[in-house]
Design a protein around this motif. Structure first.
Motif, PDB file in Angstrom:
ATOM      1  N   ASN A  60    -136.238  -0.592  57.275  1.00 24.63           N
ATOM      2  CA  ASN A  60    -137.095  -1.763  57.077  1.00 24.63           C
ATOM      3  C   ASN A  60    -137.040  -2.250  55.634  1.00 24.63           C
ATOM      4  O   ASN A  60    -137.025  -3.455  55.369  1.00 24.63           O
ATOM      5  N   SER A  61    -136.987  -1.319  54.708  1.00 24.15           N
ATOM      6  CA  SER A  61    -136.876  -1.675  53.292  1.00 24.15           C
ATOM      7  C   SER A  61    -135.540  -2.393  53.026  1.00 24.15           C
ATOM      8  O   SER A  61    -135.503  -3.410  52.331  1.00 24.15           O
TER       9      SER A  61
ATOM     10  N   ALA B  40    -135.170   3.302  67.458  1.00 20.53           N
ATOM     11  CA  ALA B  40    -136.554   2.916  67.765  1.00 20.53           C
ATOM     12  C   ALA B  40    -137.030   3.626  69.030  1.00 20.53           C
ATOM     13  O   ALA B  40    -138.163   4.123  69.086  1.00 20.53           O
ATOM     14  N   VAL B  41    -136.159   3.687  70.051  1.00 20.55           N
ATOM     15  CA  VAL B  41    -136.529   4.375  71.296  1.00 20.55           C
ATOM     16  C   VAL B  41    -136.785   5.862  71.021  1.00 20.55           C
ATOM     17  O   VAL B  41    -137.747   6.441  71.528  1.00 20.55           O
TER      18      VAL B  41
ATOM     19  N   ASP C 181    -133.122  -4.448  75.777  1.00 22.17           N
ATOM     20  CA  ASP C 181    -132.678  -5.147  74.574  1.00 22.17           C
ATOM     21  C   ASP C 181    -133.104  -4.368  73.325  1.00 22.17           C
ATOM     22  O   ASP C 181    -133.947  -3.489  73.371  1.00 22.17           O
ATOM     23  N   TYR C 182    -132.518  -4.770  72.163  1.00 24.64           N
ATOM     24  CA  TYR C 182    -132.721  -4.013  70.919  1.00 24.64           C
ATOM     25  C   TYR C 182    -133.922  -4.487  70.105  1.00 24.64           C
ATOM     26  O   TYR C 182    -134.182  -3.976  69.036  1.00 24.64           O
TER      27      TYR C 182
ATOM     28  N   ALA D 219    -136.560  -3.144  62.835  1.00 26.62           N
ATOM     29  CA  ALA D 219    -135.589  -2.871  61.761  1.00 26.62           C
ATOM     30  C   ALA D 219    -134.469  -1.959  62.231  1.00 26.62           C
ATOM     31  O   ALA D 219    -133.322  -2.083  61.782  1.00 26.62           O
ATOM     32  N   ALA D 220    -134.773  -1.047  63.165  1.00 27.80           N
ATOM     33  CA  ALA D 220    -133.733  -0.125  63.660  1.00 27.80           C
ATOM     34  C   ALA D 220    -132.589  -0.912  64.289  1.00 27.80           C
ATOM     35  O   ALA D 220    -131.416  -0.727  63.942  1.00 27.80           O
ATOM     36  N   GLY D 221    -132.925  -1.825  65.215  1.00 29.21           N
ATOM     37  CA  GLY D 221    -131.894  -2.617  65.883  1.00 29.21           C
ATOM     38  C   GLY D 221    -131.224  -3.615  64.967  1.00 29.21           C
ATOM     39  O   GLY D 221    -130.054  -3.953  65.143  1.00 29.21           O
ATOM     40  N   ARG D 222    -131.954  -4.086  63.955  1.00 31.03           N
ATOM     41  CA  ARG D 222    -131.373  -5.057  63.021  1.00 31.03           C
ATOM     42  C   ARG D 222    -130.366  -4.402  62.079  1.00 31.03           C
ATOM     43  O   ARG D 222    -129.323  -4.968  61.768  1.00 31.03           O
TER      44      ARG D 222
END
Length: 562
Positions: A318-319, A295-296, A84-85, A285-288
């Motif tokens: 993230n910002s 992220a991986v 999952d992300y 934040a990467a997956g969002r």
């Protein structure tokens, strides 16, 4: 706020444990409240050992999973590590893929796109596996309810090993092996592992077949500790051991990706709280915002310079996430205020343009504000997608089961879940969710609760007590930071509001001639009138260490005042 004082254990048991451990009665009471009643249990709690971890082969299907992976390696098959992300999923994929790649080259990773594929195992991911000649998928943090998708993969000659920790449905997928301690037919001694934790048990089992010891796997525990903190699983039993040693890795020899994040935030020693509120949001934040594969990539990168570059990109995501989160929260709060007459026991809001990647965070913010089970919906393709959050003591997953007639699919936990439904079912679902919650929730649960461990006097707050409390770490569900209550205390006369518009409360208190001891109450500036004129009051707080210009002093971290 409701102040609930936890039940006091029997006096005899307190005295017995205090004597056995040579500690104060109040320390013994704190331990008994955490289920620790003997010297041996206290030793396990204060000095977690890697040898305390259970044999991974006690988990149902573990032997089958290991045998299938060994066959794949012996026959040169391509293995796809799927997850999952979110933080639990991406750390699990990083853990499993980097472990396998350390001795076998035919391994790749796949994270589903949050927007194009949604949560969990996807048809697109299975098609990718078939198109690229992957005959084995190891799914982490997802898959236990993917009955149709695993059947689809089987038709295409793709085998599945599932490593999950979510509650299974009535039917299990037809996978080669399903590692999930929440399976009703699994007798594994600990069922609160996160997805990355289940993945770790699999590499522990694989490693044992190659003569590796648990010490050889310590470098992977920074990933496991991060997943444990982010996924809000109980920090008891195996999770406590894994988190304890994982934090040591994060603080002494973190992988390049974590080191790059730590370099950005410029913090020397990280606690589990820092992992939850500093590291986890960046990974998430990467997956969002873009794609979980970023992220991986960060978590598996071994070149420090490249990791710094990846971390910089993720910091930007993230910002952006923070800005969106604030904007959508504001719009959602306005929507709730405008529909106040409709609101009862729940908050359900929807806007088709809201960013799907942050609706979970927004749902958490709304729950903090209005303190009731909350759903935030947005448009996702031709359907609506929502994140659900609950209040302490209420199972939102069960409530969604009571609305299943209007839902396309849902999954999750007691306090957090996700779902999709057809747009034409939105109003029906909204009414049914309100009905189910109103009929099943105890109205007391709609008032935020502060669970107080015990009453304490100012004279009892000493550096020695603080040293012992520090050894209770890592904190988390079922082992929260101890919370105390003191009665008939007085401000020493210097209480004031600090920060923007006096938002925070700064004070120093005395009691029966003891003190003063300083304190801070974040976002409690409006309580200042209760302290003025040296009126006696009661306070609920945790004890904290405050460092200022090289000096360390104890302070009260205020939760509430009456």
């Amino acid at each position: 706020m409701r102040w609930t004082i936890k039940a006091k254990p029997e006096e005899e048991k307190i005295k017995e444990l205090a004597s056995a451990l040579n500690v104060e009665d109040l320390v013994a009471q704190l331990l008994l409240q955490r289920g620790i009643s003997t010297f041996e249990e206290a030793k396990l709690f204060f000095r977690p050992q890697l040898s305390d971890l259970h044999d991974p082969f006690l988990m149902k299907d573990m032997d089958i999973a290991v045998a299938r992976i060994e066959t794949a390696i012996n026959e040169g098959e391509n293995i796809l590590v799927f997850g999952d992300y979110d933080v639990d999923g991406t750390t699990a994929v990083a853990l499993m893929s980097s472990y396998l790649l350390s001795f076998y080259p035919n391994v790749a990773t796949y994270i589903p796109d949050r927007y194009a594929e949604g949560y969990g195992v996807s048809y697109k991911g299975i098609d990718f596996a078939e198109d690229n000649n992957f005959s084995l998928i190891i799914a982490l943090d997802c898959g236990v309810k993917a009955v149709d998708k695993v059947a689809y993969a089987k038709e295409k000659g793709v085998d599945f090993i599932i490593c999950d920790h979510h509650r299974p449905g009535a039917t299990l997928p037809d996978a080669i092996a399903i590692l999930d301690p929440k399976r009703s037919d699994c007798t594994y001694p600990y069922d609160e592992l996160c997805g990355c934790g289940v993945g770790f048990k699999l590499i522990q089992a694989l490693g044992s077949r190659q003569g590796e010891t648990i010490e050889d796997l310590i470098p992977y525990l920074d990933l496991v500790a991060t997943a444990i903190g982010a996924d809000i699983v109980p920090i008891t039993g195996e999770n406590r051991v894994l988190a304890y040693y994982g934090l040591k890795v994060i603080n002494s020899d973190p992988r390049a990706g974590f080191k790059a994040i730590i370099n950005q935030i410029k913090k020397t020693i990280l606690t589990i709280t820092d992992v939850v509120f500093v590291i986890a949001p960046r990974i998430n934040a990467a997956g969002r915002m873009v794609h979980g594969q970023h992220a991986v990539n960060l978590l598996t990168e071994t070149n420090q310079a490249q990791a710094e570059k990846f971390a910089g990109e993720i910091e930007k995501y993230n910002s952006d996430r923070r800005g969106l989160d604030q904007e959508i929260t504001k719009e959602a709060l306005t929507q709730i205020i405008e529909n106040e007459e409709e609101e009862g026991f729940t908050s359900v809001v929807y806007k088709e343009t809201w960013h799907k990647g942050v609706i979970g965070i927004v749902a958490s913010r709304l729950t903090e504000t209005y303190y009731r089970p909350t759903l935030v919906f947005t448009k996702s393709g031709d359907k609506l997608a929502a994140s659900a959050r609950s209040v302490k003591g209420f199972d939102v997953y069960n409530a969604l089961e009571g609305c299943a007639d209007y839902i396309e699919q849902f999954g999750g936990h007691k306090y957090a879940a996700g779902l999709t439904l057809l747009e034409e079912q939105y109003q029906n679902f909204k009414h049914q969710f309100e009905k189910v919650v109103s009929e099943t929730i105890d109205p007391n649960l709609l008032i935020p609760e502060i669970a107080v461990d015990l009453r304490i006097e100012i004279k009892d707050i000493t550096p020695k007590l603080m040293r012992i409390i520090n050894q209770f770490e890592p904190f988390g569900p079922e082992n929260m930071t101890p919370v105390f209550m003191a009665e008939n205390i007085q401000d020493s006369g210097y209480a004031k509001g600090v920060g923007e518009e006096g938002k925070h409360l700064k004070f120093a208190v005395t009691q029966n001639g003891y003190g003063p001891i300083g304190g801070i109450g974040f976002s409690l500036g409006d309580k200042l009138p209760l302290l003025t004129g040296r009126k006696p009051f009661s306070a609920v707080f945790s004890i904290d260490e405050n460092e200022w210009q090289g000096n360390v002093s104890l302070q009260l971290k205020l939760r509430d005042i009456k």
